[in-house]
Scaffold this active site. Structure first.
Site, PDB file in Angstrom:
ATOM      1  N   PHE A 159       0.858  -1.184   0.000  1.00 17.84           N
ATOM      2  CA  PHE A 159       0.000   0.000   0.000  1.00 17.84           C
ATOM      3  C   PHE A 159       0.891   1.229   0.000  1.00 17.84           C
ATOM      4  O   PHE A 159       1.718   1.411   0.888  1.00 17.84           O
ATOM      5  CB  PHE A 159      -0.941   0.051   1.213  1.00 17.84           C
ATOM      6  CG  PHE A 159      -1.840   1.269   1.169  1.00 17.84           C
ATOM      7  CD1 PHE A 159      -3.025   1.244   0.448  1.00 17.84           C
ATOM      8  CD2 PHE A 159      -1.468   2.454   1.795  1.00 17.84           C
ATOM      9  CE1 PHE A 159      -3.837   2.379   0.363  1.00 17.84           C
ATOM     10  CE2 PHE A 159      -2.264   3.594   1.716  1.00 17.84           C
ATOM     11  CZ  PHE A 159      -3.458   3.551   1.011  1.00 17.84           C
ATOM     12  N   ASP A 218       9.421   2.833   1.499  1.00 22.40           N
ATOM     13  CA  ASP A 218       8.266   3.606   1.958  1.00 22.40           C
ATOM     14  C   ASP A 218       8.183   3.462   3.476  1.00 22.40           C
ATOM     15  O   ASP A 218       7.709   2.465   3.991  1.00 22.40           O
ATOM     16  CB  ASP A 218       6.997   3.096   1.270  1.00 22.40           C
ATOM     17  CG  ASP A 218       5.765   3.899   1.683  1.00 22.40           C
ATOM     18  OD1 ASP A 218       5.883   4.749   2.587  1.00 22.40           O
ATOM     19  OD2 ASP A 218       4.684   3.660   1.102  1.00 22.40           O
ATOM     20  N   LYS A 240       2.803  10.355   7.804  1.00 22.54           N
ATOM     21  CA  LYS A 240       2.119   9.939   9.035  1.00 22.54           C
ATOM     22  C   LYS A 240       2.652  10.619  10.309  1.00 22.54           C
ATOM     23  O   LYS A 240       2.252  11.717  10.602  1.00 22.54           O
ATOM     24  CB  LYS A 240       2.086   8.418   9.125  1.00 22.54           C
ATOM     25  CG  LYS A 240       1.140   7.846   8.050  1.00 22.54           C
ATOM     26  CD  LYS A 240       0.566   6.483   8.356  1.00 22.54           C
ATOM     27  CE  LYS A 240      -0.644   6.200   7.490  1.00 22.54           C
ATOM     28  NZ  LYS A 240      -0.413   5.352   6.334  1.00 22.54           N
TER      29      LYS A 240
HETATM   30  C1  LIG Z   1      -0.652   5.581   4.842  1.00 26.33           C
HETATM   31  C2  LIG Z   1       0.391   5.152   3.890  1.00 26.33           C
HETATM   32  C3  LIG Z   1       0.607   5.845   2.688  1.00 26.33           C
HETATM   33  C4  LIG Z   1      -0.277   6.972   2.221  1.00 26.33           C
HETATM   34  O1  LIG Z   1      -0.246   8.063   3.081  1.00 26.33           O
HETATM   35  P1  LIG Z   1      -1.392   9.193   2.983  1.00 26.33           P
HETATM   36  O2  LIG Z   1      -0.896  10.264   3.900  1.00 26.33           O
HETATM   37  O3  LIG Z   1      -2.668   8.554   3.431  1.00 26.33           O
HETATM   38  O4  LIG Z   1      -1.470   9.632   1.580  1.00 26.33           O
HETATM   39  C5  LIG Z   1       1.667   5.450   1.890  1.00 26.33           C
HETATM   40  N1  LIG Z   1       2.461   4.427   2.251  1.00 26.33           N
HETATM   41  C6  LIG Z   1       2.283   3.752   3.402  1.00 26.33           C
HETATM   42  C7  LIG Z   1       3.202   2.644   3.754  1.00 26.33           C
HETATM   43  C8  LIG Z   1       1.227   4.065   4.247  1.00 26.33           C
HETATM   44  O5  LIG Z   1       1.028   3.366   5.361  1.00 26.33           O
END
Ligand SMILES: *Cc1c(COP(=O)(O)O)cnc(C)c1O
Length: 392
Positions: free
Chosen positions: A142, A227, A256
């Site tokens: 994700f 990520d 986050k």
């Molecule tokens: C939450 C998340 C995203 C997306 O972040 P948003 O601020 O909701 O756009 C991307 N990568 C990972 C691993 C995430 O947990």
């Protein structure tokens, strides 16, 4: 408009739901409560009911709700300067950049406003640096909801309605380095991976996986993007998850918990991997207010030793969950306070029961309860959460 905004927002639950139904696009399946305030690891709903928060705004509130350092930083900055755009320098953005480079062991940062934007920036940077176009991503990944990030996100349900997306993305099984060797072509710009998969069900790779991927990338002149949007800022018991595996990516994404609850995103990159003039930009990225919140959060993590605390409390939580008396328990896994409890039943009933009994939980990939509380959670609160999950 007169009066303060709170007199207008503190309305009863039923009216809030009605207004939401009428005025807000109904994209979210919300839990049946409206939250009104919070402090540390607890939040309160509009009826004054208290909840121990094991969601933390989806791994955002690492320092807890309304941490005094963050509140004070926002207050002071708000009275000084809220926004100026990136047409001008600000001292606070320069200071945060210096901090992030030092914490992440990378060389330069670019600021944006969310996780998905950080992924967009990383993808653009990979393309412009390598002059190649393709990406390799993992099954159950994700990375976000905008077109680029969605292209490297695995879930069909999120992707299919919006195709065509960025083409030439190859998905490979997570935790299998050989499949990456096979997937990389002469036109692969980057491999993008979460060092622990979050939304995909708290999937932890074996110790040598990311090292092996690093080697494959080096051998093929392919960039490696980590990520760290969900795993960053102490969540896994290290400042960044990559430290568990002793692997240095070329580009990493953050968001986050970066802003202590305030929306913020960033990428950090190594050496000469960098955008040139006009190659990317953001109106709000690295705004003074966001940078202040982030500096406040970083200070709180340092002062309260929350990275170590995440490791210790995570170990305690995992040990207690490991002894859970539930027939449907498959596995408890995690690093620090990023924990997954896999069941062989759907976990929505448990989430509902927990809500009734004063605990916020959330499930990922249907049968995994994700536990990602503020890093300030106490042993007593952990005991209470474990009891509730056991009784559910
Ligand atoms: C939450 C998340 C995203 C997306 O972040 P948003 O601020 O909701 O756009 C991307 N990568 C990972 C691993 C995430 O947990």
């Amino acid at each position: 408009m007169t009066g303060n905004i709170f007199s207008k927002t503190t309305i009863d639950y039923g009216s809030i739901v009605n207004k939401d139904a009428q005025y807000v696009m109904q994209t979210y399946t919300r839990q049946p409560i409206a939250l009104d305030s919070g402090s540390g690891s607890v939040v309160f709903d509009t009826n004054g009911k208290e909840y121990v928060d094991c969601v933390a705004g989806v791994a955002v509130n690492n320092v807890g709700h309304c941490h005094p350092r963050v509140v004070e930083a926002i207050k002071q900055q708000a009275e000084r300067l809220i926004h100026v755009s990136n047409l001008y320098y600000t001292g606070i953005q320069a200071n945060l950049a210096e901090q992030l480079v030092s914490l992440s062991n990378m060389d330069r940062v670019f600021f944006c406003n969310s996780g998905t934007e950080a992924i967009e920036a990383a993808m653009k940077l990979a393309r412009i640096t390598t002059k190649k176009t393709d990406f390799v991503a993992a099954d159950n990944s994700f990375h976000g909801r905008t077109m680029g990030a969605l292209s490297v996100t695995h879930k069909e349900m999120y992707r299919t309605p919006f195709e065509p997306l960025v083409r030439d993305v190859t998905f490979v099984p997570y935790n299998n380095a050989e499949s990456i060797t096979d997937a990389i072509t002469g036109n692969t710009a980057a491999v993008i991976l979460e060092p622990i998969q979050g939304e995909g069900g708290i999937n932890i790779p074996s110790g040598d996986y990311l090292k092996a991927v690093r080697e494959v990338c080096d051998d093929t002149d392919t960039l490696l993007i980590f990520d760290e949007v969900q795993t960053g800022f102490g969540r896994t018991g290290k400042w960044f998850c990559k430290e568990h595996f002793d692997v240095v990516p070329d580009i990493m994404t953050m968001a986050k918990a970066l802003g202590g609850g305030f929306p913020m995103g960033a990428i950090a990159a190594k050496d000469d991997i960098t955008f040139g003039k006009s190659e990317h930009g953001s109106t709000f990225g690295g705004s003074p207010l966001a940078c202040a919140a982030s500096l406040g959060a970083i200070e709180a993590i340092r002062e309260e030793k929350l990275v170590e605390r995440s490791k210790d409390m995570g170990a305690y939580f995992k040990a207690r969950l490991g002894n859970l008396r539930r027939d449907d328990l498959v596995e408890v896994r995690g690093r620090g306070l990023m924990i997954g409890v896999e069941l062989n039943t759907k976990c929505t009933d448990i989430v509902d029961y927990a809500l009734e009994h004063g605990v916020l939980l959330n499930c990922t990939s249907d049968s995994v309860i994700r536990i990602a509380p503020p890093l300030v959670i106490t042993k007593e609160q952990i005991d209470m959460v474990v009891d509730v999950i056991e009784q559910a």
